[in-house]
Design a protein around this motif. Structure first.
Motif, PDB file in Angstrom:
ATOM      1  N   PRO A 111       0.813  -1.221   0.000  1.00 44.50           N
ATOM      2  CA  PRO A 111       0.000   0.000   0.000  1.00 44.50           C
ATOM      3  C   PRO A 111       0.845   1.269   0.000  1.00 44.50           C
ATOM      4  O   PRO A 111       1.866   1.337   0.680  1.00 44.50           O
ATOM      5  CB  PRO A 111      -0.813  -0.086   1.296  1.00 44.50           C
ATOM      6  CG  PRO A 111      -0.658  -1.477   1.795  1.00 44.50           C
ATOM      7  CD  PRO A 111       0.596  -2.032   1.202  1.00 44.50           C
ATOM      8  N   THR A 112       0.409   2.242  -0.757  1.00 41.82           N
ATOM      9  CA  THR A 112       1.048   3.554  -0.784  1.00 41.82           C
ATOM     10  C   THR A 112       0.535   4.346   0.410  1.00 41.82           C
ATOM     11  O   THR A 112      -0.673   4.369   0.669  1.00 41.82           O
ATOM     12  CB  THR A 112       0.679   4.281  -2.093  1.00 41.82           C
ATOM     13  OG1 THR A 112       0.990   3.444  -3.199  1.00 41.82           O
ATOM     14  CG2 THR A 112       1.430   5.595  -2.221  1.00 41.82           C
ATOM     15  N   GLY A 138      -4.318  -2.016  -6.131  1.00 42.19           N
ATOM     16  CA  GLY A 138      -4.394  -2.526  -4.763  1.00 42.19           C
ATOM     17  C   GLY A 138      -5.746  -2.288  -4.130  1.00 42.19           C
ATOM     18  O   GLY A 138      -6.779  -2.632  -4.704  1.00 42.19           O
ATOM     19  N   ASP A 139      -5.758  -1.649  -2.962  1.00 43.65           N
ATOM     20  CA  ASP A 139      -7.011  -1.431  -2.233  1.00 43.65           C
ATOM     21  C   ASP A 139      -7.776  -0.197  -2.718  1.00 43.65           C
ATOM     22  O   ASP A 139      -8.786   0.175  -2.128  1.00 43.65           O
ATOM     23  CB  ASP A 139      -6.758  -1.362  -0.730  1.00 43.65           C
ATOM     24  CG  ASP A 139      -5.958  -0.145  -0.295  1.00 43.65           C
ATOM     25  OD1 ASP A 139      -5.585   0.693  -1.157  1.00 43.65           O
ATOM     26  OD2 ASP A 139      -5.688  -0.023   0.913  1.00 43.65           O
ATOM     27  N   VAL A 145      -9.631  -6.077  -5.655  1.00 44.99           N
ATOM     28  CA  VAL A 145     -10.684  -5.368  -6.392  1.00 44.99           C
ATOM     29  C   VAL A 145     -11.936  -5.290  -5.530  1.00 44.99           C
ATOM     30  O   VAL A 145     -12.556  -4.220  -5.401  1.00 44.99           O
ATOM     31  CB  VAL A 145     -10.978  -6.042  -7.754  1.00 44.99           C
ATOM     32  CG1 VAL A 145     -12.227  -5.447  -8.408  1.00 44.99           C
ATOM     33  CG2 VAL A 145      -9.775  -5.924  -8.680  1.00 44.99           C
ATOM     34  N   THR A 146     -12.305  -6.393  -4.912  1.00 47.00           N
ATOM     35  CA  THR A 146     -13.483  -6.416  -4.032  1.00 47.00           C
ATOM     36  C   THR A 146     -13.302  -5.455  -2.866  1.00 47.00           C
ATOM     37  O   THR A 146     -14.221  -4.708  -2.508  1.00 47.00           O
ATOM     38  CB  THR A 146     -13.741  -7.852  -3.533  1.00 47.00           C
ATOM     39  OG1 THR A 146     -13.948  -8.697  -4.678  1.00 47.00           O
ATOM     40  CG2 THR A 146     -14.952  -7.924  -2.626  1.00 47.00           C
ATOM     41  N   LYS A 184     -14.385  -0.111  -0.241  1.00 42.06           N
ATOM     42  CA  LYS A 184     -13.849   1.149   0.282  1.00 42.06           C
ATOM     43  C   LYS A 184     -14.435   2.348  -0.467  1.00 42.06           C
ATOM     44  O   LYS A 184     -14.656   3.411   0.135  1.00 42.06           O
ATOM     45  CB  LYS A 184     -12.326   1.147   0.223  1.00 42.06           C
ATOM     46  CG  LYS A 184     -11.718   0.242   1.281  1.00 42.06           C
ATOM     47  CD  LYS A 184     -10.217   0.337   1.307  1.00 42.06           C
ATOM     48  CE  LYS A 184      -9.714  -0.513   2.464  1.00 42.06           C
ATOM     49  NZ  LYS A 184      -8.380  -0.199   2.874  1.00 42.06           N
ATOM     50  N   ALA A 185     -14.674   2.191  -1.757  1.00 41.39           N
ATOM     51  CA  ALA A 185     -15.291   3.283  -2.531  1.00 41.39           C
ATOM     52  C   ALA A 185     -16.709   3.550  -2.042  1.00 41.39           C
ATOM     53  O   ALA A 185     -17.117   4.713  -1.922  1.00 41.39           O
ATOM     54  CB  ALA A 185     -15.290   2.932  -4.024  1.00 41.39           C
ATOM     55  N   ARG A 186     -17.457   2.478  -1.735  1.00 40.23           N
ATOM     56  CA  ARG A 186     -18.813   2.652  -1.176  1.00 40.23           C
ATOM     57  C   ARG A 186     -18.744   3.364   0.167  1.00 40.23           C
ATOM     58  O   ARG A 186     -19.497   4.306   0.418  1.00 40.23           O
ATOM     59  CB  ARG A 186     -19.508   1.298  -1.037  1.00 40.23           C
ATOM     60  CG  ARG A 186     -20.123   0.767  -2.309  1.00 40.23           C
ATOM     61  CD  ARG A 186     -21.012  -0.456  -2.081  1.00 40.23           C
ATOM     62  NE  ARG A 186     -20.302  -1.583  -1.490  1.00 40.23           N
ATOM     63  CZ  ARG A 186     -19.534  -2.443  -2.160  1.00 40.23           C
ATOM     64  NH1 ARG A 186     -19.383  -2.311  -3.472  1.00 40.23           N
ATOM     65  NH2 ARG A 186     -18.942  -3.433  -1.536  1.00 40.23           N
ATOM     66  N   GLU A 187     -17.825   2.919   1.019  1.00 44.51           N
ATOM     67  CA  GLU A 187     -17.663   3.544   2.341  1.00 44.51           C
ATOM     68  C   GLU A 187     -17.314   5.023   2.226  1.00 44.51           C
ATOM     69  O   GLU A 187     -17.756   5.835   3.042  1.00 44.51           O
ATOM     70  CB  GLU A 187     -16.563   2.832   3.137  1.00 44.51           C
ATOM     71  CG  GLU A 187     -16.907   1.439   3.603  1.00 44.51           C
ATOM     72  CD  GLU A 187     -15.699   0.705   4.178  1.00 44.51           C
ATOM     73  OE1 GLU A 187     -14.675   1.357   4.510  1.00 44.51           O
ATOM     74  OE2 GLU A 187     -15.760  -0.531   4.280  1.00 44.51           O
TER      75      GLU A 187
END
Length: 183
Positions: A30-31, A57-58, A83-84, A89-92
C-alpha cells in the motif's frame, strides 16, 4: 562497504521476489496516504481528470482522487480480493459513482481515456509500460510514479517525499518525443 553490499543484495532479492506470484510482476504494498496526496498534487489532478491507477491494490489512489480532488478514477488490479476490497472502500467513502475498479492485466488495459496514470510498481514493470503509455495516452496526459523512474525518460518534475522521490512526465504530442536522459 559491508552495509552497501548488504543493501544491494537485499534490494536485488526484493526486486527479484516481486515476480514470484504467477501473473504478477509486483507484490502488493500500500502507498501511504501522504504519498497518495503528493502524487495527485504533483499531477495537478482536478475535477476534469480521469485518473488510472495501474496495480491499484485497495483503491486508495482512485478513491482519494475522487473524494479529495473531484476527479473520476479507475483502478486496474490483477488480484480479485483487492478489487473487491477497493469497491467496498469506494462505497464507504461515498464515491462509488466516481470510481471503477477492474480485474485485469495492467499491460492489456485500455487506458486511452486516462488524463493521469499513477504507478507504484518496480523498474521492470515501469519500463515494460513505457511504450503503452506513450502510444495509448493523449498529448498532455500525465504519468506519475512513486520511487521508480522510467529509465531514459526525462521527468518534467521530481519531488522528494520522505526517503523517496515522485516523478512526473507529460505525454508529448504525437510528433513529439519524451526527452531522454543520457545514460
Amino acid at each position: 562497504m559491508k552495509q552497501i553490499l548488504v543493501g544491494l543484495v537485499l534490494g536485488s532479492l526484493v526486486s527479484l521476489g516481486c515476480g514470484a506470484i504467477p501473473g504478477q510482476d509486483v507484490r502488493y504494498e500500500p502507498t501511504s496516504m501522504p504519498v497518495v496526496r503528493a502524487l495527485l498534487e504533483l499531477a495537478e489532478v482536478g475535477p476534469q481528470d480521469l485518473v488510472y491507477d495501474l496495480g491499484s491494490g485497495d483503491g486508495r489512489i482512485p478513491i482519494t482522487a475522487a473524494k479529495e480532488f473531484g476527479a473520476r478514477g479507475v483502478g486496474i488490479e490483477i488480484d480479485r480480493a483487492l478489487v473487491t476490497e477497493a469497491q467496498a472502500k469506494a462505497r464507504e467513502a461515498g464515491v462509488e459513482d466516481k470510481v471503477d475498479f477492474k480485474l485485469g492485466d495492467m499491460y492489456a488495459a485500455d487506458i486511452t481515456s486516462a488524463t493521469v496514470v499513477t504507478l507504484f510498481l518496480h523498474p521492470g514493470p515501469n519500463l515494460k509500460l513505457r511504450e503503452k503509455l506513450r502510444s495509448d495516452l493523449q498529448a498532455g496526459a500525465r504519468v506519475v510514479s512513486y520511487v521508480w523512474d522510467m529509465g531514459g525518460w526525462k521527468p518534467a518534475d521530481v519531488r522528494q517525499v520522505g526517503e523517496h522521490r515522485i516523478f512526473l512526465w507529460r505525454i508529448p504530442s504525437r510528433g513529439g518525443t519524451i526527452s531522454m536522459q543520457r545514460q
